[in-house]
Design a protein around this motif. Structure first.
Motif, PDB file in Angstrom:
ATOM      1  N   GLY A 203     -32.990  10.444  -6.536  1.00  0.00           N
ATOM      2  CA  GLY A 203     -33.470  11.205  -7.689  1.00  0.00           C
ATOM      3  C   GLY A 203     -33.331  10.435  -8.982  1.00  0.00           C
ATOM      4  N   PRO A 204     -32.784  11.077 -10.019  1.00  0.00           N
ATOM      5  CA  PRO A 204     -32.691  10.439 -11.342  1.00  0.00           C
ATOM      6  C   PRO A 204     -31.801   9.196 -11.349  1.00  0.00           C
ATOM      7  CG  PRO A 204     -32.210  12.805 -11.465  1.00  0.00           C
ATOM      8  CD  PRO A 204     -32.313  12.468 -10.022  1.00  0.00           C
ATOM      9  N   ASN A 205     -30.899   9.067 -10.368  1.00  0.00           N
ATOM     10  CA  ASN A 205     -30.058   7.863 -10.323  1.00  0.00           C
ATOM     11  C   ASN A 205     -30.906   6.594 -10.227  1.00  0.00           C
ATOM     12  OD1 ASN A 205     -27.728   9.327 -10.440  1.00  0.00           O
ATOM     13  ND2 ASN A 205     -27.199   9.135  -8.271  1.00  0.00           N
ATOM     14  N   ALA A 206     -32.093   6.716  -9.627  1.00  0.00           N
ATOM     15  CA  ALA A 206     -32.959   5.547  -9.438  1.00  0.00           C
ATOM     16  C   ALA A 206     -33.548   5.053 -10.762  1.00  0.00           C
ATOM     17  CB  ALA A 206     -34.068   5.871  -8.446  1.00  0.00           C
ATOM     18  N   ALA A 207     -33.389   5.835 -11.823  1.00  0.00           N
ATOM     19  CA  ALA A 207     -33.875   5.381 -13.128  1.00  0.00           C
ATOM     20  C   ALA A 207     -33.022   4.240 -13.672  1.00  0.00           C
ATOM     21  CB  ALA A 207     -33.903   6.537 -14.125  1.00  0.00           C
ATOM     22  N   SER A 208     -31.858   3.993 -13.049  1.00  0.00           N
ATOM     23  CA  SER A 208     -31.045   2.819 -13.372  1.00  0.00           C
ATOM     24  C   SER A 208     -31.318   1.764 -12.303  1.00  0.00           C
ATOM     25  CB  SER A 208     -29.557   3.199 -13.378  1.00  0.00           C
ATOM     26  OG  SER A 208     -28.762   2.029 -13.345  1.00  0.00           O
ATOM     27  N   PRO A 209     -32.035   0.680 -12.665  1.00  0.00           N
ATOM     28  CA  PRO A 209     -32.548  -0.242 -11.629  1.00  0.00           C
ATOM     29  C   PRO A 209     -31.468  -0.808 -10.700  1.00  0.00           C
ATOM     30  CG  PRO A 209     -33.601  -0.679 -13.729  1.00  0.00           C
ATOM     31  CD  PRO A 209     -32.534   0.338 -14.004  1.00  0.00           C
ATOM     32  N   HIS A 210     -30.278  -1.082 -11.215  1.00  0.00           N
ATOM     33  CA  HIS A 210     -29.226  -1.641 -10.354  1.00  0.00           C
ATOM     34  C   HIS A 210     -28.129  -0.614 -10.102  1.00  0.00           C
ATOM     35  CE1 HIS A 210     -30.233  -6.183 -10.907  1.00  0.00           C
ATOM     36  NE2 HIS A 210     -31.048  -5.561 -10.103  1.00  0.00           N
ATOM     37  N   HIS A 211     -28.538   0.632  -9.922  1.00  0.00           N
ATOM     38  CA  HIS A 211     -27.583   1.714  -9.666  1.00  0.00           C
ATOM     39  C   HIS A 211     -26.643   1.338  -8.520  1.00  0.00           C
ATOM     40  CE1 HIS A 211     -26.010   5.737  -9.104  1.00  0.00           C
ATOM     41  NE2 HIS A 211     -26.322   5.666  -7.817  1.00  0.00           N
ATOM     42  N   HIS A 212     -25.376   1.649  -8.708  1.00  0.00           N
ATOM     43  CA  HIS A 212     -24.388   1.395  -7.666  1.00  0.00           C
ATOM     44  C   HIS A 212     -24.321   2.613  -6.753  1.00  0.00           C
ATOM     45  CE1 HIS A 212     -20.948  -0.859  -6.144  1.00  0.00           C
ATOM     46  NE2 HIS A 212     -20.415   0.319  -5.897  1.00  0.00           N
ATOM     47  N   ALA A 213     -24.607   2.412  -5.463  1.00  0.00           N
ATOM     48  CA  ALA A 213     -24.614   3.542  -4.521  1.00  0.00           C
ATOM     49  C   ALA A 213     -23.279   4.268  -4.593  1.00  0.00           C
ATOM     50  CB  ALA A 213     -24.877   3.044  -3.104  1.00  0.00           C
ATOM     51  N   GLY A 214     -23.345   5.583  -4.799  1.00  0.00           N
ATOM     52  CA  GLY A 214     -22.103   6.317  -5.014  1.00  0.00           C
ATOM     53  C   GLY A 214     -22.020   7.594  -4.217  1.00  0.00           C
ATOM     54  N   ALA A 215     -21.378   8.601  -4.832  1.00  0.00           N
ATOM     55  CA  ALA A 215     -21.032   9.846  -4.129  1.00  0.00           C
ATOM     56  C   ALA A 215     -22.153  10.877  -4.164  1.00  0.00           C
ATOM     57  CB  ALA A 215     -19.764  10.436  -4.740  1.00  0.00           C
ATOM     58  N   ALA A 216     -23.268  10.561  -4.856  1.00  0.00           N
ATOM     59  CA  ALA A 216     -24.357  11.543  -4.928  1.00  0.00           C
ATOM     60  C   ALA A 216     -24.891  11.831  -3.529  1.00  0.00           C
ATOM     61  CB  ALA A 216     -25.463  11.007  -5.818  1.00  0.00           C
ATOM     62  N   VAL A 217     -25.109  13.116  -3.246  1.00  0.00           N
ATOM     63  CA  VAL A 217     -25.586  13.532  -1.923  1.00  0.00           C
ATOM     64  C   VAL A 217     -27.105  13.669  -1.943  1.00  0.00           C
ATOM     65  CG1 VAL A 217     -25.488  15.374  -0.188  1.00  0.00           C
ATOM     66  CG2 VAL A 217     -23.406  14.687  -1.409  1.00  0.00           C
ATOM     67  N   ILE A 218     -27.732  13.194  -0.875  1.00  0.00           N
ATOM     68  CA  ILE A 218     -29.189  13.256  -0.735  1.00  0.00           C
ATOM     69  C   ILE A 218     -29.565  14.617  -0.134  1.00  0.00           C
ATOM     70  CG2 ILE A 218     -31.172  12.218   0.440  1.00  0.00           C
ATOM     71  CD1 ILE A 218     -29.419   9.554   0.413  1.00  0.00           C
ATOM     72  N   ASN A 219     -30.565  15.244  -0.732  1.00  0.00           N
ATOM     73  CA  ASN A 219     -30.991  16.577  -0.279  1.00  0.00           C
ATOM     74  C   ASN A 219     -32.472  16.577   0.087  1.00  0.00           C
ATOM     75  OD1 ASN A 219     -28.585  18.296  -0.628  1.00  0.00           O
ATOM     76  ND2 ASN A 219     -28.773  17.657  -2.770  1.00  0.00           N
ATOM     77  N   PRO A 220     -32.890  17.566   0.898  1.00  0.00           N
ATOM     78  CA  PRO A 220     -34.323  17.712   1.187  1.00  0.00           C
ATOM     79  C   PRO A 220     -35.093  17.797  -0.126  1.00  0.00           C
ATOM     80  CG  PRO A 220     -33.038  19.185   2.589  1.00  0.00           C
ATOM     81  CD  PRO A 220     -32.071  18.564   1.615  1.00  0.00           C
ATOM     82  N   GLY A 221     -36.244  17.118  -0.162  1.00  0.00           N
ATOM     83  CA  GLY A 221     -37.064  17.115  -1.375  1.00  0.00           C
ATOM     84  C   GLY A 221     -36.811  15.916  -2.275  1.00  0.00           C
ATOM     85  N   ASP A 222     -35.704  15.207  -2.045  1.00  0.00           N
ATOM     86  CA  ASP A 222     -35.377  14.069  -2.908  1.00  0.00           C
ATOM     87  C   ASP A 222     -36.221  12.833  -2.591  1.00  0.00           C
ATOM     88  OD1 ASP A 222     -33.403  15.256  -4.435  1.00  0.00           O
ATOM     89  OD2 ASP A 222     -31.774  14.682  -3.078  1.00  0.00           O
ATOM     90  N   VAL A 223     -36.384  11.996  -3.618  1.00  0.00           N
ATOM     91  CA  VAL A 223     -36.933  10.651  -3.427  1.00  0.00           C
ATOM     92  C   VAL A 223     -35.760   9.679  -3.483  1.00  0.00           C
ATOM     93  CG1 VAL A 223     -38.390   8.847  -4.429  1.00  0.00           C
ATOM     94  CG2 VAL A 223     -39.208  11.217  -4.332  1.00  0.00           C
ATOM     95  N   VAL A 224     -35.716   8.740  -2.535  1.00  0.00           N
ATOM     96  CA  VAL A 224     -34.605   7.796  -2.442  1.00  0.00           C
ATOM     97  C   VAL A 224     -35.140   6.375  -2.553  1.00  0.00           C
ATOM     98  CG1 VAL A 224     -32.629   7.045  -1.067  1.00  0.00           C
ATOM     99  CG2 VAL A 224     -33.418   9.408  -0.892  1.00  0.00           C
ATOM    100  N   LEU A 225     -34.579   5.613  -3.492  1.00  0.00           N
ATOM    101  CA  LEU A 225     -34.951   4.206  -3.668  1.00  0.00           C
ATOM    102  C   LEU A 225     -33.932   3.345  -2.931  1.00  0.00           C
ATOM    103  CD1 LEU A 225     -35.940   2.437  -6.988  1.00  0.00           C
ATOM    104  CD2 LEU A 225     -34.199   1.441  -5.501  1.00  0.00           C
ATOM    105  N   CYS A 226     -34.413   2.443  -2.076  1.00  0.00           N
ATOM    106  CA  CYS A 226     -33.526   1.541  -1.334  1.00  0.00           C
ATOM    107  C   CYS A 226     -33.969   0.106  -1.578  1.00  0.00           C
ATOM    108  CB  CYS A 226     -33.562   1.847   0.158  1.00  0.00           C
ATOM    109  SG  CYS A 226     -33.061   3.538   0.557  1.00  0.00           S
ATOM    110  N   ASP A 227     -33.069  -0.708  -2.094  1.00  0.00           N
ATOM    111  CA  ASP A 227     -33.340  -2.126  -2.409  1.00  0.00           C
ATOM    112  C   ASP A 227     -32.226  -2.927  -1.761  1.00  0.00           C
ATOM    113  OD1 ASP A 227     -33.721  -4.633  -3.479  1.00  0.00           O
ATOM    114  OD2 ASP A 227     -33.731  -3.978  -5.571  1.00  0.00           O
TER     115      ASP A 227
END
Ligand code: ZN
Ligand code: ZN
Ligand code: ZN
Length: 370
Positions: A203-227
């Motif tokens: 979700g909004p965490n992906a607006a930070s290009p080098h986001h550090h994968a953290g404790a945010a939980v992925i839910n149905p409906g979310d968009v997930v960026l994987c690099d």
């Protein structure tokens, strides 16, 4: 660790000597970092004990290594003589002796400053330059063996991306960090020797290009960026894909379509002779035209090889024309703070026949049931 054979190393040393002659450099001094394995096949440990290749423009090259590391060196007599140093010797004096009395010495970027400071004292007559002056242009043009290594690494990363897009990587209910660990394990399982990074941003965490994968939980409906990317046989992979857990919102679908077109245009622009900054512009223009310009906050790409980020950089102001063997990423992004972030990334090699994308998995915003 390195795929270069002795004849390849010999050829590289001949090319670097030619570049040294043109640049007026008498001796090249290389310590830790990728320049050393590029010329010798040997990866030095980043130790407090000095490892250094002393490569004079003419005459024999010597690899100075701590005696306890010497058993790890695969000797290539056509390229260098091995000179292990004992615990009671001063390796900096040894390097200075081997260097002779150079007027101009070039030293590797990654050399620890403590060794450079001591060398300044040991070689008082020398002018100092950066080894990158001669090594950079050489390492930028990948030879056939290097391109093959990059292809192999990219194919391994593609297999992981395919697993992600196919729903094999569980997402819903997991944290970013858990998915990052899963992707990392898959990079190793697909043949990488090590994982360099695995960004997972929901979700909004992906607006930070080098986001550090953290404790945010992925839910149905979310968009997930994987690099993610790793090193395989000495060469790096790097790929970004976004997936959607269910139908994306109209806002995200529209932005993704713009991103998709921009990335494709960036890849297509990779014609030999085109300045790097025009590849950046090809992708950026489409994003700007669609009104998202202020949300594309980084350069379009970076060179890749033994390092994840190296020359050539695909950025405004870089007039360097693409040459056959240049390998680089094309990775535009759209980052809307507080809302979402999207990026799409492939590695591309410039060839006489046109740009060769090494990553070929689905470029769409794939809807996953995972
Ligand atoms: Zn990056
Ligand atoms: Zn990346
Ligand atoms: Zn990248």
């Amino acid at each position: 660790m390195s795929s270069a054979s002795a004849p390849v190393l010999v050829e590289r040393v001949a090319r670097v000597r030619k570049a040294m002659a043109e640049a007026g450099i008498d001796v090249l001094l290389l310590s830790v970092g990728p320049d050393l394995p590029y010329l010798t096949g040997y990866h030095a440990m980043p130790l407090e004990r000095l490892t250094m290749l002393v490569l004079p423009r003419e005459g024999d090259a010597t690899l100075v290594v701590p005696r306890l590391e010497a058993p790890r060196v695969v000797e290539v007599p056509e390229v260098f003589e091995l000179r292990p140093w004992n615990e009671t010797e001063n390796p900096v004096s040894l390097v200075a002796q081997l260097a002779g009395r150079p007027s101009v010495a070039a030293i590797g970027d990654h050399t620890w400053s403590r060794f450079l400071v001591d060398l300044l004292g040991e070689l008082p007559g020398a002018a100092w330059r950066r080894a990158t002056e001669v090594m950079g242009p050489l390492r930028m043009r990948k030879d056939a063996a290097e391109i093959q290594a990059l292809r192999t690494a990219a194919a391994a990363a593609d297999r992981v991306a395919r697993q992600l897009q196919g729903g094999a990587v569980p997402l819903a209910g997991r944290t970013e960090a858990e998915v990052s660990a899963d992707i990392s394990a898959r990079l190793l399982a697909e043949g990488h020797d090590k994982v360099n990074f695995a960004i997972v941003a929901v979700g909004p965490n992906a607006a930070s290009p080098h986001h550090h994968a953290g404790a945010a939980v992925i839910n149905p409906g979310d968009v997930v960026l994987c690099d993610f990317g790793g090193t395989l046989d000495g060469y790096c992979s790097d790929i970004t894909r976004c997936v959607s857990l269910g139908e994306p919102s109209a806002e995200i679908a529209e932005a993704y379509e713009v991103l998709f077109q921009a990335q494709a245009a960036g890849v297509r622009a990779g014609i030999v002779g085109t300045p790097c900054e025009e590849v950046d512009a090809a992708a950026r223009d489409i994003i700007e035209y669609a009104g998202f310009g202020e949300y594309f906050i980084h350069r379009t790409g970076h060179g890749i090889g033994m390092e994840e980020h190296e020359d050539p950089y695909i950025v405004a102001g870089n007039r360097l024309p693409l040459a056959p063997g240049h390998a680089y990423s094309v990775e535009p992004g759209i980052y809307v703070p507080g809302r979402f972030g999207l990026r799409l990334e492939d590695i591309v090699v410039a060839t006489e026949g046109g740009p060769e994308p090494l990553n070929v998995v689905d470029h769409g915003l794939v809807i996953v049931d995972a």
